[in-house]
Design a protein around this motif. Structure first.
Motif, mmCIF file in Angstrom:
data_model
loop_
_atom_site.group_PDB
_atom_site.id
_atom_site.type_symbol
_atom_site.label_atom_id
_atom_site.label_comp_id
_atom_site.label_asym_id
_atom_site.label_seq_id
_atom_site.Cartn_x
_atom_site.Cartn_y
_atom_site.Cartn_z
ATOM 1 N N ILE A 153 21.764 -45.457 0.401
ATOM 2 C CA ILE A 153 20.773 -45.266 1.449
ATOM 3 C C ILE A 153 20.270 -43.823 1.335
ATOM 4 O O ILE A 153 21.061 -42.885 1.460
ATOM 5 C CB ILE A 153 21.396 -45.503 2.845
ATOM 6 N N GLY A 154 19.000 -43.647 1.080
ATOM 7 C CA GLY A 154 18.409 -42.310 1.003
ATOM 8 C C GLY A 154 17.886 -41.926 2.376
ATOM 9 O O GLY A 154 17.095 -42.669 2.965
ATOM 10 N N VAL A 155 18.350 -40.798 2.886
ATOM 11 C CA VAL A 155 17.961 -40.369 4.235
ATOM 12 C C VAL A 155 17.097 -39.117 4.126
ATOM 13 O O VAL A 155 17.561 -38.071 3.657
ATOM 14 C CB VAL A 155 19.204 -40.085 5.114
ATOM 15 N N LEU A 156 15.836 -39.230 4.535
ATOM 16 C CA LEU A 156 14.965 -38.056 4.586
ATOM 17 C C LEU A 156 15.114 -37.470 5.988
ATOM 18 O O LEU A 156 14.487 -37.932 6.944
ATOM 19 C CB LEU A 156 13.512 -38.469 4.293
ATOM 20 N N GLY A 157 16.007 -36.486 6.103
ATOM 21 C CA GLY A 157 16.377 -35.977 7.425
ATOM 22 C C GLY A 157 15.991 -34.526 7.633
ATOM 23 O O GLY A 157 15.052 -34.017 7.022
ATOM 24 N N ALA A 198 20.051 -31.957 14.255
ATOM 25 C CA ALA A 198 20.982 -32.626 15.182
ATOM 26 C C ALA A 198 20.691 -34.126 15.232
ATOM 27 O O ALA A 198 21.605 -34.947 15.285
ATOM 28 C CB ALA A 198 20.885 -32.020 16.583
ATOM 29 N N ALA A 199 19.413 -34.474 15.181
ATOM 30 C CA ALA A 199 19.033 -35.888 15.184
ATOM 31 C C ALA A 199 19.518 -36.577 13.912
ATOM 32 O O ALA A 199 19.930 -37.742 13.937
ATOM 33 C CB ALA A 199 17.516 -36.028 15.329
ATOM 34 N N THR A 200 19.491 -35.861 12.798
ATOM 35 C CA THR A 200 19.976 -36.432 11.536
ATOM 36 C C THR A 200 21.481 -36.682 11.612
ATOM 37 O O THR A 200 21.965 -37.737 11.169
ATOM 38 C CB THR A 200 19.651 -35.488 10.349
ATOM 39 N N VAL A 201 22.225 -35.730 12.175
ATOM 40 C CA VAL A 201 23.671 -35.902 12.313
ATOM 41 C C VAL A 201 23.964 -37.100 13.220
ATOM 42 O O VAL A 201 24.826 -37.933 12.914
ATOM 43 C CB VAL A 201 24.326 -34.608 12.866
ATOM 44 N N ASP A 202 23.239 -37.214 14.318
ATOM 45 C CA ASP A 202 23.387 -38.351 15.236
ATOM 46 C C ASP A 202 23.096 -39.674 14.506
ATOM 47 O O ASP A 202 23.820 -40.657 14.665
ATOM 48 C CB ASP A 202 22.414 -38.145 16.411
#
Lengths: 242, 242
Positions: A4-8, A13-17
């Motif tokens: 899963i590729g995450v463009l964060g 903080a939202a990415t960690v959540d």
């Protein structure tokens, strides 16, 4: 191996959540049964909402560079835990080998169409102005209940507070906005900004009416990976990355 | 632009806890003031502890592939929020262009040397057998207080429970181990496995005596990035990744 590729990083903080939700939603008894992911967490990307409103530089080439990076690394699917970024969804999808799950589609899909429902969208002004949430609701025959300018101001403030790590105060504001919306006849509230998910998880703020876009995107990503058995030991190779 | 490269996924919940600490420790009022990071979160890497004990396949080439990936992406520094992996630290460092911060060095450095201190190490059996924590303590003239086999069994169980998302029970066990250790004269307890950090943050379990390796590594990474102004807008380019 696919992942899963995450463009964060929008915001961090939202990415960690979001990652926390991916981990929590995956049934696993040991590390190896979890799903693989790679995250680009570069918060220096230009402000998406301001750009949509014409008040700041265009982040498209930065977003595109993140999508290209995740594709080169071998992403099997890409998710972007930032709602406003989906203003550029079509352009990003065009250049991506991996499918990109649309956060608004996954969020709106979580609401069963039912004639009496009135759905509020809590989001950045950029997301609201872009209109992709309103379109996703219309496609599902769901009624959009606009919020007042006063409530939008509070939503803006709540989002900024999360980005500045003032989660306590952000949670209070979100609770207030939710109560006001429900008092005005709203039946479902889409948390259409991933910072609002951070505020909502602080202490249960009227969770019954919330549709959390971050949670729905995480659930969709987990389903995608589990269906393809990306957590299956059979995929294991010694060289795990290209 | 340079970024903090995180070789994670070992396990995934510990990586999320580590990233949370990075975000919390960074003073920032908006996304763009946060530090950039890229995370490889591939949990399919062979069990590190078992490999050290000779009970499973060697994960070195998988760890090396992660280090190579982060270097190719342009990491300015690499951190590995998995203590057991540091058994292969020297070999990984040799092939890395970017410096790799050593989790045991950062954890032990957080304890002020003082003659009356007796320091317990709570870790996987692999980390204990590898000996790098004992060496780091000795280098700082700190006295290592061994824990009993019964307590080590409980530590093993606590780590497995976190990997299986049973945080409640893991926190209870950690609390019990900490109380027993303190009763036996231990003054400092190094949480020398990043899963223990997840258990410790669940509800304050004797935090006064804990030295959290995950927290100390995150703090070192944040210091490294802030000193080099990686969160400075001046570093911003349109193409953010190679």
């Amino acid at each position: 191996m696919p992942f899963i590729g995450v463009l964060g990083g929008m915001g961090p903080a939202a990415t960690v959540d979001f990652l926390d939700k991916i981990v929590q939603l995956t049934p696993a008894k040991c590390d190896q049964e979890h799903l693989p992911w790679i995250v680009s967490g570069i918060p220096q990307i230009f402000d998406r909402s301001q750009a949509i409103l014409g008040d700041g530089p265009n982040p498209f080439s930065q977003l595109a560079s993140g999508v290209d990076f995740l594709n080169r690394a071998g992403a099997g699917v890409i998710v972007i835990p930032c709602n406003s970024s989906h203003h550029w969804y079509d352009q990003l999808l065009t250049r991506s080998r991996a499918p990109i799950l649309h956060i608004a589609e996954t969020a709106v899909y979580a609401i069963s169409p039912c004639s009496h429902q009135r759905v509020a969208i809590l989001a950045t002004r950029g997301t609201m102005s872009s209109g992709f949430y309103q379109q996703a609701l219309a496609k599902r025959q769901l009624v959009h209940a606009s919020i007042s300018t006063i409530l939008q101001d509070r939503v803006d403030r709540c989002i900024s507070l999360v980005k500045a790590a003032e989660i306590d105060e952000a949670a209070d504001i979100l609770s207030n906005v939710a109560q006001m919306s429900v008092a005005q006849g709203v039946t479902n509230i889409i948390l259409a900004c991933t910072e609002l998910s951070v505020a909502a998880s602080f202490h249960g703020v009227l969770p019954a009416v919330f549709v959390n876009s971050s949670l729905e995107l995480a659930a969709a990503a987990v389903r995608y990976g589990l269906e393809r058995k990306w957590n299956h030991l059979g995929n294991l190779t010694r060289d795990i990355l290209p």
